[in-house]
Scaffold this motif. Sequence first.
Motif, PDB file in Angstrom:
ATOM      1  N   SER A 134     -15.539   7.095  -0.006  1.00 12.61           N
ATOM      2  CA  SER A 134     -16.121   8.012  -1.009  1.00 12.61           C
ATOM      3  C   SER A 134     -17.152   8.917  -0.354  1.00 12.61           C
ATOM      4  O   SER A 134     -17.898   8.504   0.550  1.00 12.61           O
ATOM      5  CB  SER A 134     -16.772   7.209  -2.134  1.00 12.61           C
ATOM      6  OG  SER A 134     -15.817   6.397  -2.771  1.00 12.61           O
ATOM      7  N   GLN A 151      -7.786  11.368  -6.004  1.00 10.91           N
ATOM      8  CA  GLN A 151      -8.772  12.358  -5.550  1.00 10.91           C
ATOM      9  C   GLN A 151      -8.869  13.486  -6.562  1.00 10.91           C
ATOM     10  O   GLN A 151      -7.856  14.076  -6.961  1.00 10.91           O
ATOM     11  CB  GLN A 151      -8.366  12.932  -4.190  1.00 10.91           C
ATOM     12  CG  GLN A 151      -9.432  13.822  -3.569  1.00 10.91           C
ATOM     13  CD  GLN A 151      -9.018  14.346  -2.209  1.00 10.91           C
ATOM     14  OE1 GLN A 151      -7.974  14.972  -2.083  1.00 10.91           O
ATOM     15  NE2 GLN A 151      -9.835  14.089  -1.199  1.00 10.91           N
ATOM     16  N   VAL A 192      -8.139   2.108   2.138  1.00 14.04           N
ATOM     17  CA  VAL A 192      -8.975   2.545   1.027  1.00 14.04           C
ATOM     18  C   VAL A 192      -9.791   3.773   1.452  1.00 14.04           C
ATOM     19  O   VAL A 192     -10.410   3.761   2.514  1.00 14.04           O
ATOM     20  CB  VAL A 192      -9.928   1.399   0.588  1.00 14.04           C
ATOM     21  CG1 VAL A 192     -10.913   1.886  -0.465  1.00 14.04           C
ATOM     22  CG2 VAL A 192      -9.110   0.216   0.080  1.00 14.04           C
ATOM     23  N   TRP A 195     -13.100  10.741  -4.556  1.00 16.32           N
ATOM     24  CA  TRP A 195     -12.107   9.739  -4.921  1.00 16.32           C
ATOM     25  C   TRP A 195     -12.595   8.920  -6.113  1.00 16.32           C
ATOM     26  O   TRP A 195     -13.742   8.485  -6.148  1.00 16.32           O
ATOM     27  CB  TRP A 195     -11.830   8.803  -3.743  1.00 16.32           C
ATOM     28  CG  TRP A 195     -11.039   9.460  -2.650  1.00 16.32           C
ATOM     29  CD1 TRP A 195     -11.540  10.069  -1.536  1.00 16.32           C
ATOM     30  CD2 TRP A 195      -9.621   9.567  -2.570  1.00 16.32           C
ATOM     31  NE1 TRP A 195     -10.516  10.560  -0.765  1.00 16.32           N
ATOM     32  CE2 TRP A 195      -9.316  10.259  -1.378  1.00 16.32           C
ATOM     33  CE3 TRP A 195      -8.567   9.145  -3.396  1.00 16.32           C
ATOM     34  CZ2 TRP A 195      -8.016  10.535  -0.979  1.00 16.32           C
ATOM     35  CZ3 TRP A 195      -7.268   9.419  -2.996  1.00 16.32           C
ATOM     36  CH2 TRP A 195      -6.998  10.109  -1.817  1.00 16.32           C
ATOM     37  N   THR A 211      -3.583   0.463  -3.408  1.00 16.22           N
ATOM     38  CA  THR A 211      -3.717  -0.727  -2.560  1.00 16.22           C
ATOM     39  C   THR A 211      -3.942  -1.935  -3.462  1.00 16.22           C
ATOM     40  O   THR A 211      -3.989  -1.812  -4.684  1.00 16.22           O
ATOM     41  CB  THR A 211      -4.902  -0.595  -1.578  1.00 16.22           C
ATOM     42  OG1 THR A 211      -6.131  -0.711  -2.312  1.00 16.22           O
ATOM     43  CG2 THR A 211      -4.873   0.734  -0.842  1.00 16.22           C
ATOM     44  N   ASN A 266       0.833  -1.200   0.000  1.00 19.61           N
ATOM     45  CA  ASN A 266       0.000   0.000   0.000  1.00 19.61           C
ATOM     46  C   ASN A 266       0.871   1.255   0.000  1.00 19.61           C
ATOM     47  O   ASN A 266       1.865   1.335   0.714  1.00 19.61           O
ATOM     48  CB  ASN A 266      -0.915   0.024   1.219  1.00 19.61           C
ATOM     49  CG  ASN A 266      -1.876  -1.145   1.245  1.00 19.61           C
ATOM     50  OD1 ASN A 266      -2.136  -1.766   0.211  1.00 19.61           O
ATOM     51  ND2 ASN A 266      -2.399  -1.454   2.419  1.00 19.61           N
ATOM     52  N   GLU A 307      -6.621  -3.285  -3.884  1.00 21.56           N
ATOM     53  CA  GLU A 307      -7.945  -3.141  -4.487  1.00 21.56           C
ATOM     54  C   GLU A 307      -7.959  -2.192  -5.676  1.00 21.56           C
ATOM     55  O   GLU A 307      -8.969  -2.052  -6.351  1.00 21.56           O
ATOM     56  CB  GLU A 307      -8.949  -2.674  -3.428  1.00 21.56           C
ATOM     57  CG  GLU A 307      -9.128  -3.667  -2.288  1.00 21.56           C
ATOM     58  CD  GLU A 307     -10.194  -3.221  -1.307  1.00 21.56           C
ATOM     59  OE1 GLU A 307     -11.149  -2.546  -1.755  1.00 21.56           O
ATOM     60  OE2 GLU A 307     -10.080  -3.526  -0.120  1.00 21.56           O
ATOM     61  N   GLY A 308      -6.831  -1.517  -5.926  1.00 16.86           N
ATOM     62  CA  GLY A 308      -6.766  -0.625  -7.080  1.00 16.86           C
ATOM     63  C   GLY A 308      -6.098   0.690  -6.754  1.00 16.86           C
ATOM     64  O   GLY A 308      -5.557   0.901  -5.654  1.00 16.86           O
ATOM     65  N   ARG A 357     -11.831   5.545  -8.371  1.00 15.56           N
ATOM     66  CA  ARG A 357     -11.134   4.265  -8.255  1.00 15.56           C
ATOM     67  C   ARG A 357     -10.879   3.649  -9.626  1.00 15.56           C
ATOM     68  O   ARG A 357     -11.766   3.610 -10.473  1.00 15.56           O
ATOM     69  CB  ARG A 357     -11.942   3.281  -7.410  1.00 15.56           C
ATOM     70  CG  ARG A 357     -11.330   1.883  -7.315  1.00 15.56           C
ATOM     71  CD  ARG A 357     -12.177   0.961  -6.431  1.00 15.56           C
ATOM     72  NE  ARG A 357     -11.650  -0.390  -6.424  1.00 15.56           N
ATOM     73  CZ  ARG A 357     -12.066  -1.365  -7.235  1.00 15.56           C
ATOM     74  NH1 ARG A 357     -13.010  -1.119  -8.129  1.00 15.56           N
ATOM     75  NH2 ARG A 357     -11.534  -2.569  -7.161  1.00 15.56           N
ATOM     76  N   TYR A 358      -9.647   3.192  -9.811  1.00 12.18           N
ATOM     77  CA  TYR A 358      -9.280   2.433 -11.001  1.00 12.18           C
ATOM     78  C   TYR A 358      -8.879   1.035 -10.530  1.00 12.18           C
ATOM     79  O   TYR A 358      -7.950   0.904  -9.717  1.00 12.18           O
ATOM     80  CB  TYR A 358      -8.110   3.079 -11.728  1.00 12.18           C
ATOM     81  CG  TYR A 358      -8.394   4.485 -12.216  1.00 12.18           C
ATOM     82  CD1 TYR A 358      -8.917   4.708 -13.477  1.00 12.18           C
ATOM     83  CD2 TYR A 358      -8.137   5.589 -11.390  1.00 12.18           C
ATOM     84  CE1 TYR A 358      -9.182   6.001 -13.929  1.00 12.18           C
ATOM     85  CE2 TYR A 358      -8.395   6.879 -11.836  1.00 12.18           C
ATOM     86  CZ  TYR A 358      -8.920   7.087 -13.099  1.00 12.18           C
ATOM     87  OH  TYR A 358      -9.179   8.354 -13.532  1.00 12.18           O
ATOM     88  N   PRO A 359      -9.561  -0.008 -11.000  1.00 15.71           N
ATOM     89  CA  PRO A 359      -9.241  -1.369 -10.546  1.00 15.71           C
ATOM     90  C   PRO A 359      -7.791  -1.758 -10.816  1.00 15.71           C
ATOM     91  O   PRO A 359      -7.196  -2.531 -10.076  1.00 15.71           O
ATOM     92  CB  PRO A 359     -10.210  -2.249 -11.342  1.00 15.71           C
ATOM     93  CG  PRO A 359     -11.321  -1.337 -11.742  1.00 15.71           C
ATOM     94  CD  PRO A 359     -10.685   0.003 -11.951  1.00 15.71           C
ATOM     95  N   TYR A 383      -6.546   4.750  -6.322  1.00 17.43           N
ATOM     96  CA  TYR A 383      -7.530   5.767  -5.983  1.00 17.43           C
ATOM     97  C   TYR A 383      -6.898   7.143  -6.169  1.00 17.43           C
ATOM     98  O   TYR A 383      -5.819   7.421  -5.649  1.00 17.43           O
ATOM     99  CB  TYR A 383      -8.001   5.617  -4.530  1.00 17.43           C
ATOM    100  CG  TYR A 383      -8.705   4.310  -4.246  1.00 17.43           C
ATOM    101  CD1 TYR A 383     -10.095   4.243  -4.215  1.00 17.43           C
ATOM    102  CD2 TYR A 383      -7.976   3.148  -4.009  1.00 17.43           C
ATOM    103  CE1 TYR A 383     -10.749   3.034  -3.952  1.00 17.43           C
ATOM    104  CE2 TYR A 383      -8.612   1.948  -3.755  1.00 17.43           C
ATOM    105  CZ  TYR A 383      -9.995   1.896  -3.723  1.00 17.43           C
ATOM    106  OH  TYR A 383     -10.627   0.703  -3.467  1.00 17.43           O
TER     107      TYR A 383
END
Length: 221
Positions: free
Chosen positions: A220, A99, A217, A106, A92, A75, A94-95, A108-110, A97
């Motif tokens: 949002s 801002q 994470v 925020w 992270t 991370n 999870e993808g 998010r991009y996978p 992020y």
Amino acid sequence: MKKRGILLLILFSTVLLGGIAGKLLWKPNPTELLTHGLEELTQATSFRYTMIQHQTVEGKDRILNQILGEKDGGNTRISGEIVGTKTEMILTGEGLYMQDPFTKRWIRYPSVPAAHEVFLAELNPLSSLQFKEYGEVMLQGQEKLDKVNTWVLKFNPTIQNQIMENGWTDFAYIMFIGKKDKLIHRVIIEAKSKTDGQMMSLAMDFKDYGETMNISVPISN
């Protein structure tokens, strides 16, 4: 007896001074010191870092990027300015992020899109420290950074970073490694643009090795 005592005292003083002088004059093997510092940084569970990138544009020195970052395992969180734009990112498992600087929401991009590969150096400072060969590593001397006494190394490596190789050439590295902890505390990279021959410099400082950090994470709005 007095003469014998004086001789023993002189002998003891000579040995003691010789040991002190030996410690003061001792110098590490620069290649081994560099290898150890890189291993410690690569294997560190966490650390904080700063990055400041300068580039010569039309004969004037300009700051392109200036960020604060922290990395804990897989991370990473960064904040600052990239090419004059305020930036907040969290990477992270999870993808990625990002801002929005205007709405503060925020996004998010996978996975990391190709368009955002430019941010990889900021999100992963170790990407600038991957080498095919070190070249000749020279011990330039000693320098004090804040309260840390460091050895200063200089070398011109062959790098193993395709993005950097595509845009830059003639890489020169200066590395500051702690005399006691043998950790990398500062790296200065200089290179020349392949397109216009202008110079670029990137300064990275590392600290807080192994400290606990909270990188999660974002929520949002």
